[in-house]
Design a protein around this motif. Structure first.
Motif, mmCIF file in Angstrom:
data_model
loop_
_atom_site.group_PDB
_atom_site.id
_atom_site.type_symbol
_atom_site.label_atom_id
_atom_site.label_comp_id
_atom_site.label_asym_id
_atom_site.label_seq_id
_atom_site.Cartn_x
_atom_site.Cartn_y
_atom_site.Cartn_z
ATOM 1 N N THR A 51 0.833 -1.205 0.000
ATOM 2 C CA THR A 51 0.000 0.000 0.000
ATOM 3 C C THR A 51 0.867 1.255 0.000
ATOM 4 O O THR A 51 0.345 2.367 0.077
ATOM 5 N N ASP A 52 2.195 1.077 -0.071
ATOM 6 C CA ASP A 52 3.125 2.207 -0.099
ATOM 7 C C ASP A 52 3.253 2.679 -1.546
ATOM 8 O O ASP A 52 4.156 2.262 -2.283
ATOM 9 N N LEU A 53 2.337 3.543 -1.962
ATOM 10 C CA LEU A 53 2.280 3.957 -3.365
ATOM 11 C C LEU A 53 3.489 4.786 -3.765
ATOM 12 O O LEU A 53 3.980 4.686 -4.901
ATOM 13 N N ALA A 54 3.987 5.624 -2.849
ATOM 14 C CA ALA A 54 5.139 6.461 -3.173
ATOM 15 C C ALA A 54 6.368 5.601 -3.456
ATOM 16 O O ALA A 54 7.140 5.878 -4.383
ATOM 17 N N ALA A 55 6.549 4.536 -2.674
ATOM 18 C CA ALA A 55 7.695 3.659 -2.885
ATOM 19 C C ALA A 55 7.567 2.855 -4.167
ATOM 20 O O ALA A 55 8.567 2.519 -4.816
ATOM 21 N N ALA A 56 6.323 2.554 -4.552
ATOM 22 C CA ALA A 56 6.095 1.759 -5.760
ATOM 23 C C ALA A 56 6.190 2.591 -7.034
ATOM 24 O O ALA A 56 6.418 2.058 -8.121
ATOM 25 N N ARG A 57 6.027 3.915 -6.894
ATOM 26 C CA ARG A 57 5.992 4.785 -8.074
ATOM 27 C C ARG A 57 7.326 4.775 -8.815
ATOM 28 O O ARG A 57 8.382 4.940 -8.220
ATOM 29 N N GLY A 58 7.254 4.579 -10.118
ATOM 30 C CA GLY A 58 8.441 4.530 -10.949
ATOM 31 C C GLY A 58 9.025 3.143 -11.061
ATOM 32 O O GLY A 58 9.673 2.807 -12.054
ATOM 33 N N ARG A 59 8.768 2.314 -10.061
ATOM 34 C CA ARG A 59 9.306 0.958 -10.043
ATOM 35 C C ARG A 59 8.231 -0.052 -10.454
ATOM 36 O O ARG A 59 8.433 -0.855 -11.364
ATOM 37 N N ARG A 60 7.076 -0.003 -9.775
ATOM 38 C CA ARG A 60 6.009 -0.973 -10.044
ATOM 39 C C ARG A 60 4.791 -0.339 -10.699
ATOM 40 O O ARG A 60 3.972 -1.034 -11.288
ATOM 41 N N ILE A 61 4.644 0.957 -10.541
ATOM 42 C CA ILE A 61 3.540 1.673 -11.175
ATOM 43 C C ILE A 61 4.092 3.008 -11.678
ATOM 44 O O ILE A 61 4.856 3.669 -10.975
ATOM 45 N N ALA A 62 3.751 3.368 -12.915
ATOM 46 C CA ALA A 62 4.359 4.547 -13.525
ATOM 47 C C ALA A 62 3.316 5.328 -14.303
ATOM 48 O O ALA A 62 2.314 4.770 -14.785
ATOM 49 N N LEU A 63 3.583 6.631 -14.449
ATOM 50 C CA LEU A 63 2.642 7.554 -15.089
ATOM 51 C C LEU A 63 3.108 7.937 -16.489
ATOM 52 O O LEU A 63 4.269 8.284 -16.697
ATOM 53 N N VAL A 64 2.171 7.893 -17.441
ATOM 54 C CA VAL A 64 2.342 8.521 -18.749
ATOM 55 C C VAL A 64 1.508 9.792 -18.690
ATOM 56 O O VAL A 64 0.282 9.743 -18.755
ATOM 57 N N PRO A 65 2.135 10.957 -18.543
ATOM 58 C CA PRO A 65 1.376 12.178 -18.284
ATOM 59 C C PRO A 65 0.696 12.735 -19.526
ATOM 60 O O PRO A 65 1.008 12.363 -20.662
ATOM 61 N N MET A 83 10.120 6.754 -20.753
ATOM 62 C CA MET A 83 10.464 6.977 -19.353
ATOM 63 C C MET A 83 9.560 6.167 -18.426
ATOM 64 O O MET A 83 10.016 5.596 -17.429
ATOM 65 N N ALA A 84 8.278 6.099 -18.765
ATOM 66 C CA ALA A 84 7.334 5.367 -17.919
ATOM 67 C C ALA A 84 7.596 3.865 -17.934
ATOM 68 O O ALA A 84 7.352 3.179 -16.943
ATOM 69 N N THR A 85 8.076 3.357 -19.058
ATOM 70 C CA THR A 85 8.248 1.900 -19.189
ATOM 71 C C THR A 85 9.677 1.434 -18.955
ATOM 72 O O THR A 85 9.924 0.227 -18.944
ATOM 73 N N ILE A 86 10.613 2.346 -18.731
ATOM 74 C CA ILE A 86 12.028 1.965 -18.690
ATOM 75 C C ILE A 86 12.348 1.010 -17.548
ATOM 76 O O ILE A 86 13.259 0.180 -17.651
ATOM 77 N N ASN A 87 11.605 1.084 -16.443
ATOM 78 C CA ASN A 87 11.848 0.181 -15.312
ATOM 79 C C ASN A 87 10.889 -1.006 -15.292
ATOM 80 O O ASN A 87 10.795 -1.707 -14.278
ATOM 81 N N GLU A 88 10.192 -1.225 -16.410
ATOM 82 C CA GLU A 88 9.288 -2.366 -16.580
ATOM 83 C C GLU A 88 8.290 -2.493 -15.424
ATOM 84 O O GLU A 88 8.270 -3.496 -14.700
ATOM 85 N N PRO A 89 7.444 -1.487 -15.235
ATOM 86 C CA PRO A 89 6.479 -1.524 -14.130
ATOM 87 C C PRO A 89 5.375 -2.553 -14.371
ATOM 88 O O PRO A 89 5.167 -3.009 -15.500
ATOM 89 N N ASP A 90 4.667 -2.884 -13.311
ATOM 90 C CA ASP A 90 3.531 -3.796 -13.414
ATOM 91 C C ASP A 90 2.291 -3.079 -13.956
ATOM 92 O O ASP A 90 1.454 -3.691 -14.605
ATOM 93 N N VAL A 91 2.170 -1.785 -13.635
ATOM 94 C CA VAL A 91 0.994 -1.008 -14.032
ATOM 95 C C VAL A 91 1.442 0.323 -14.634
ATOM 96 O O VAL A 91 2.280 1.012 -14.059
ATOM 97 N N LEU A 92 0.867 0.658 -15.792
ATOM 98 C CA LEU A 92 1.039 1.979 -16.387
ATOM 99 C C LEU A 92 -0.264 2.750 -16.218
ATOM 100 O O LEU A 92 -1.350 2.202 -16.440
ATOM 101 N N VAL A 93 -0.151 3.999 -15.834
ATOM 102 C CA VAL A 93 -1.317 4.873 -15.712
ATOM 103 C C VAL A 93 -1.145 5.985 -16.746
ATOM 104 O O VAL A 93 -0.217 6.785 -16.648
ATOM 105 N N ALA A 94 -2.003 5.995 -17.756
ATOM 106 C CA ALA A 94 -1.928 7.005 -18.818
ATOM 107 C C ALA A 94 -3.092 7.970 -18.645
ATOM 108 O O ALA A 94 -4.254 7.606 -18.830
#
Length: 322
Positions: free
Chosen positions: A83-97, A168-179
């Motif tokens: 549930t630690d979203l900040a720690a997961a950001r960029g690693r497991r979940i990433a944003l396409v702005p 940039m969003a996919t470079i760390n191969e996250p589990d979830v992309l948020v576009a």
């Protein structure tokens, strides 16, 4: 783009991302997202659609722990046990702005920014991070990637900048992309190019995609499921093809009827009357009732809760009584 048969295939029972009773409120106490629950399954594309002000982008930002200042969240968001979203950001979940230009620093070369994204989650040498940055630019179709990695964002075209933020969003191969509205303000050709690259990169890294969009054509072509929001709540959730061709909720039907491509030649294009309510101006009962031609007294006094019907979730009293 996935074949029709794949879209109708049953989804695996386990959830990659689980959202339960999500509520987002501002400092004055008004709620912009009100009790939203949904799951995202491994590898699927879930589209969130609805008019401006429905709470789509706030929901997306909540998944990344990036709510605006003054906004608070309650309910639970769990990404496979964390549930630690900040720690997961960029690693497991990433944003396409939405805005690629403002998402990139104007004073650093694009390759340096991608390499920094790698080093933010992995202790790798700078040379290796740089090589991964160049490879990521090559994957999204940027020509002469070694040279372009040394260029600044203003030296990229608009389409290339959008490809760079996908890289940039996919470079760390996250589990979830948020576009979040990745095709806003793009012409049809560039929109299709961006969606194609996004689909290719999502599949390349094996990520699920949460696509926030106004573009129902993009939903039809790329999404497995569609979640329709209105005034911060779920209105309809189900397989995208069925939601867009056989909508159950009056709001969903109204959205689809107002699309130019669904117009009947020689007839006036239908429109949804009125405007969506603001979070501090919600009517009693169903928030859509003042605009709904099927509304009854119950709709105006009792807010409907989502229930299962025809393989999807729907929040509508009319469907309960039909």
């Amino acid at each position: 783009m996935k074949p029709e048969a794949a879209r109708e295939a049953p989804l695996p029972p386990e959830a990659l991302l689980s959202v339960r009773d999500l509520r987002i409120a501002f400092a004055d106490g008004t709620e912009a997202v009100r009790g939203l629950s949904f799951d995202v399954h491994p590898g699927e594309v879930l589209a969130i659609v609805g008019e401006s002000g429905a709470g789509k982008s706030l929901t997306a930002r909540a998944l990344l722990g990036m709510l605006p200042r003054g906004a608070t969240r309650s309910g639970s968001i769990e990404l496979q046990g964390t549930t630690d979203l900040a720690a997961a950001r960029g690693r497991r979940i990433a944003l396409v702005p939405q805005d690629a230009l403002s998402a990139l620093s104007p004073v650093h070369p694009v390759g340096d920014q991608l390499a920094a994204a790698v080093r933010s989650v992995s202790r790798v040498p700078r040379k290796e991070a740089r090589a991964r940055a160049v490879a990521a630019l090559e994957r999204v179709g940027i020509p002469d990637a070694v040279r372009k990695a040394r260029a600044y964002p203003h030296e990229y075209s608009g389409g290339m900048r959008q490809r760079a933020v996908i890289a940039m969003a996919t470079i760390n191969e996250p589990d979830v992309l948020v576009a979040d509205e990745p095709t806003t303000a793009l012409d049809e050709e560039r929109r299709d190019q961006v969606l194609k690259v996004l689909a290719e990169q999502r599949e390349a890294v094996g990520a699920a995609l949460l696509l926030v969009t106004h573009d129902l054509d993009a939903v039809r072509r790329h999404a497995d499921r569609a979640l329709v929001m209105y005034a911060g709540r779920l209105t309809e959730l189900g397989p995208a093809e069925r939601v867009l061709t056989r909508p159950l909720a009056p709001y969903t039907a109204g959205l689809l009827a107002s699309l130019p491509q669904n117009a009947t030649p020689g007839r006036r294009l239908p429109t949804l009357p009125g405007t969506p309510p603001t979070p501090d101006g919600l009517p009693p009962g169903c928030a859509f009732a003042p605009r709904c031609t099927l509304a009854t007294g119950r709709c105006r006094h009792e807010e409907p809760e989502p229930r299962e019907l025809d393989g999807r979730l729907i929040a509508c009293h009319h469907r309960e009584e039909a």
